[in-house]
Design an enzyme around this catalytic site. Structure first.
Site, PDB file in Angstrom:
ATOM      1  N   SER A  46      -9.773  -0.507   7.155  1.00  0.00           N
ATOM      2  CA  SER A  46      -9.266  -0.446   5.785  1.00  0.00           C
ATOM      3  C   SER A  46      -8.574  -1.696   5.268  1.00  0.00           C
ATOM      4  O   SER A  46      -8.239  -1.750   4.087  1.00  0.00           O
ATOM      5  CB  SER A  46      -8.308   0.733   5.640  1.00  0.00           C
ATOM      6  OG  SER A  46      -9.066   1.897   5.567  1.00  0.00           O
ATOM      7  N   LYS A  73       0.845  -1.204   0.000  1.00  0.00           N
ATOM      8  CA  LYS A  73       0.000   0.000   0.000  1.00  0.00           C
ATOM      9  C   LYS A  73       0.877   1.249   0.000  1.00  0.00           C
ATOM     10  O   LYS A  73       1.948   1.262   0.623  1.00  0.00           O
ATOM     11  CB  LYS A  73      -0.899  -0.025   1.257  1.00  0.00           C
ATOM     12  CG  LYS A  73      -1.923   1.104   1.308  1.00  0.00           C
ATOM     13  CD  LYS A  73      -2.814   0.978   2.540  1.00  0.00           C
ATOM     14  CE  LYS A  73      -3.896   2.037   2.572  1.00  0.00           C
ATOM     15  NZ  LYS A  73      -4.789   1.912   3.751  1.00  0.00           N
ATOM     16  N   SER A  98      -9.779   1.775   2.859  1.00  0.00           N
ATOM     17  CA  SER A  98      -8.917   2.547   1.988  1.00  0.00           C
ATOM     18  C   SER A  98      -7.854   1.705   1.279  1.00  0.00           C
ATOM     19  O   SER A  98      -7.279   2.177   0.302  1.00  0.00           O
ATOM     20  CB  SER A  98      -8.228   3.649   2.802  1.00  0.00           C
ATOM     21  OG  SER A  98      -7.347   3.092   3.755  1.00  0.00           O
TER      22      SER A  98
END
Ligand code: GLN
Length: 486
Positions: A177, A78, A153
């Site tokens: 997330s 990420k 997210s």
């Protein structure tokens, strides 16, 4: 590589010489190049770096110096997490062109185990969002159904697993997330206990809630990857000195007699729970019973306050954490000719996205002198009550089961102009962050429209191995086919 889809399969194939890291890495890169344009998982692919790491891994293996299960496995990261020399943008324009100058501890840990870092994954800007639509660079779609959100997210981290564009991925989870996008994409995602994994080198959103988590196709994949990143780090003062088990070795334990709690508040009429999700969780509960687990109703009397408390505490912390993006220290700079005040105003005004600005404003407001007691302090008190709720529940049960999200993946665009509706979708994931507890989401079934439904298990602090084991047993008995999207 057609029959090598999961991290565990890749690891075994490497071990027995059925494939090489170069082959796995090349195939991942080719697949990204051929299909990711339509999905939007990757913000950058480190082709040259990844191939070099793969060549090194194959050389180690050739000389019997393999570094273990992760050696040679392509892993996606990420964009909140620093990988030396690669862009670190948090999917924000305010960090455009910024390159990480060092490796986060989780990346150092992965490299020390030979993992191949393949690239940086799309996300909601600074981790703020639940649909992937708040990325300043591109929208990420759900590979299971391209008209739907992959969740957020950590949208790219989940979608990359679902589409087979990496064998494992790292995400971050501040309010859900990792678990929520795992639920929406039919993948497995675990958020460990606060303090289990180092946050050094991870961009801070809300420091008292943030934790790095992992994604895989199956529970055993997530277990391997979590073992690879977890552990005490003296560079993160919130990391805890507790030894990390090899999570894979603690799978397959009998769950006869294990006590599992269903929070009765989650079945209240005022919780907008999709009936298909409810049926799926009920099915999982009855399967756990057939495995010998004992299921009880428990009470978490204050969890209905968790979304409100979270949006006060997380925005307060974010307003402070994001103050460093001032147009001076990192990223691009706008309005310097008008003096410093103008520089801050122009840079932050133009380069933060709308959701990030909304949160900075809210966070600044709740910390202002006239609101501090009535909002911030009150939210902290609620947080303590929620911590106590879980502590009491865990005197009666060993794990808690509930949906991961109240709904299946909704259409892209549906909630982007209705932030409150978007926030309320995090009702089942936020409490574990407020209480610092480990939580895992696994696929529990599909809706009539063939969209994945996630089942969540929450455990006591540092009992990741317990929820991984229950999840693994459930996964085996449910036999959900979450083969990567073709
Ligand atoms: N969706 C939640 C939010 O918007 C959680 C985000 C996260 O866990 N990073 O804040």
């Amino acid at each position: 590589m057609n029959n090598i889809n999961t991290l565990t399969q890749a690891s075994i194939a490497l071990k027995f010489g059925k494939t090489t890291s170069v082959e796995l890495t090349q195939k991942c890169i080719q697949r990204i190049e051929s299909i990711d344009e339509n999905i939007g998982c990757y913000l950058c692919v480190d082709k040259i770096g990844a191939m070099k790491q793969a060549i090194d891994s194959d050389a180690r293996r050739k000389f019997n110096q393999s570094l273990g299960e992760l050696d040679g496995i392509p892993i996606g990261i990420k964009d909140m997490i620093s990988c030396k020399g690669l862009p670190l943008n948090a999917s924000s324009k305010i960090l455009q062109d910024y390159l990480a100058s060092y490796d986060a501890t989780v990346i150092r840990n992965l490299r020390s185990k030979g993992a191949v870092i393949i690239g940086k994954l799309n996300q909601d800007e600074f981790g703020m969002g639940s649909s992937g639509e708040n990325s300043a660079y591109k929208i990420c779609k759900n590979p299971v159904n391209l008209s739907r959100t992959p969740g957020g997210s950590s949208s790219g981290s989940a979608a990359a697993i679902a589409a087979n564009l990496a064998f494992g991925t790292l995400g971050t989870d501040t309010g859900g997330s990792v678990r929520q996008p795992a639920a929406f994409t039919g993948t497995v995602g675990i958020k460990p206990t606060y303090g289990r994994v180092s946050r050094f080198g991870v961009i801070a959103f809300a420091s008292s809630l943030d934790q790095v988590g992992v994604f895989g196709h199956k529970v055993e994949d997530a277990a391997t990857l979590l073992s690879g990143i977890a552990g005490y780090d003296e560079q993160d003062s919130t990391s805890i000195k507790i030894s990390v088990p090899n999570y894979n070795l603690t799978l397959n334990r009998d769950i006869k007699g294990v006590r599992i709690g269903i929070p009765k508040e989650y079945l209240n009429k005022d919780v907008a729970l999709d009936p298909e999700v409810k049926t799926c969780v009920e099915n999982a509960i009855s399967r756990l019973r057939t495995l010998g687990a004992k299921v009880y109703f428990i009470s978490l009397p204050h969890v209905h306050l968790s979304v409100a408390a979270y949006h006060i505490i997380s925005t307060a912390e974010a307003s402070s954490n994001l103050a460093r993006y001032d147009g001076i220290r990192y990223g691009p700079r706008i309005g310097f000719e008008g003096g410093f005040k103008n520089l801050y105003k122009e840079t932050r005004g133009k380069l933060f996205g709308a959701e990030v600005k909304r949160r900075i404003l809210l966070g600044t407001f709740v910390l202002s002198a006239s609101c501090y007691d009535s909002y911030y302090i009150k939210a902290q008190k609620i947080r303590s009550l929620i911590v106590d709720d879980f502590r009491n529940a865990f005197t009666l049960v060993d794990a808690i089961i509930c949906p991961t999200v109240p709904s299946v993946a909704y259409p892209l665009g549906e909630r982007i102009n209705d932030p409150l509706k978007m926030y309320l979708g995090d009702i089942f994931t936020i409490p574990a962050n407020l209480a610092g507890l480990p939580g895992i989401s696994i696929p529990g079934g599909f809706s009539k429209e063939n969209l994945p439904i996630g089942i969540q298990l929450i455990g006591r602090p540092f009992e990741e191995s317990n929820i991984l084991n229950i999840a693994h047993m459930l996964e085996k008995i449910l036999k959900i086919n979450n083969e990567p999207v073709k």
